[in-house]
Write an enzyme that holds these catalytic residues in place. Sequence first.
Site, short mmCIF file in Angstrom:
data_model
loop_
_atom_site.label_atom_id
_atom_site.label_comp_id
_atom_site.label_asym_id
_atom_site.label_seq_id
_atom_site.Cartn_x
_atom_site.Cartn_y
_atom_site.Cartn_z
N GLY A 46 -9.87 17.65 40.36
CA GLY A 46 -10.84 18.70 40.62
C GLY A 46 -12.21 18.27 40.17
N GLN A 51 -20.97 18.69 37.82
CA GLN A 51 -20.54 17.43 37.19
C GLN A 51 -21.23 16.23 37.81
OE1 GLN A 51 -16.14 18.66 37.39
NE2 GLN A 51 -16.21 17.32 35.62
N CYS A 94 -10.66 16.28 31.70
CA CYS A 94 -11.85 16.55 32.50
C CYS A 94 -12.60 15.25 32.72
CB CYS A 94 -12.74 17.54 31.73
SG CYS A 94 -14.26 17.95 32.59
N LEU A 95 -13.09 15.04 33.93
CA LEU A 95 -13.83 13.80 34.22
C LEU A 95 -15.12 13.72 33.41
CD1 LEU A 95 -13.29 13.60 38.09
CD2 LEU A 95 -12.14 12.26 36.31
N HIS A 136 -10.37 26.11 35.32
CA HIS A 136 -11.11 25.04 34.65
C HIS A 136 -12.41 24.74 35.40
CE1 HIS A 136 -11.18 20.83 32.74
NE2 HIS A 136 -12.10 20.76 33.69
N GLU A 137 -12.30 24.63 36.73
CA GLU A 137 -13.49 24.28 37.54
C GLU A 137 -14.49 25.45 37.58
OE1 GLU A 137 -13.89 21.28 38.20
OE2 GLU A 137 -11.83 20.64 37.88
N HIS A 140 -16.78 25.43 34.75
CA HIS A 140 -17.90 24.49 34.90
C HIS A 140 -19.11 25.18 35.54
CE1 HIS A 140 -16.51 20.55 33.65
NE2 HIS A 140 -15.41 20.63 34.38
ZN ZN Z 1 -13.69 19.49 34.15
#
Ligand code: ZN
Length: 168
Positions: A46, A51, A94-95, A136-137, A140
């Site tokens: 995701g 990000q 998370c990236l 989660h997304e 963000h």
């Molecule tokens: Zn993330």
Amino acid sequence: MAIREILTVPNPVLKQVSQAVEVVDDELRALMDDMLETMYAAPGIGLAAIQIGVPKRVIVMDLAREGEEKQPRQFVNPEIIWASEETQGYEEGCLSVPEYFDEVQRPSRVKLRYLNYQGEQIEEDAEGLFAVCIQHELDHLNGVLFIDHLSRLKREQAVKKVRKLRAA
Ligand code: ZN
């Protein structure tokens, strides 16, 4: 399509609240295509637009397992319109917080409303990994990272680890 740079903690851009999208047009679709390509290359399941430094309420996701056919999905202006009282814990990553994983408790089922790649409004129920990932997304888009759900000590450890990783 192009692979964009993924921002990592403690980059302050990740704390920004993203703005609603007004129209789903070709320019937005090009952004979503870049996001998917960036996510696949990372690799991740995701990615939120912030990000890659774009403060728009856009998420991409692919929850296909390894070896399965790709299932790219796009969510524009996603909202959670219902969440279960029941919660589940999941070991998240998370990236933007590479190589750090910890368990977060979230509602186990949610109902979503969003615009898809074509700009059509969709309502959909999510559970399991889909519910974890979309929450989660969505965080963000509100400037919240999964480590913000952890204790201050754990959060500081995570940021320190990423700084070290970046410096190496
Ligand atoms: Zn993330």
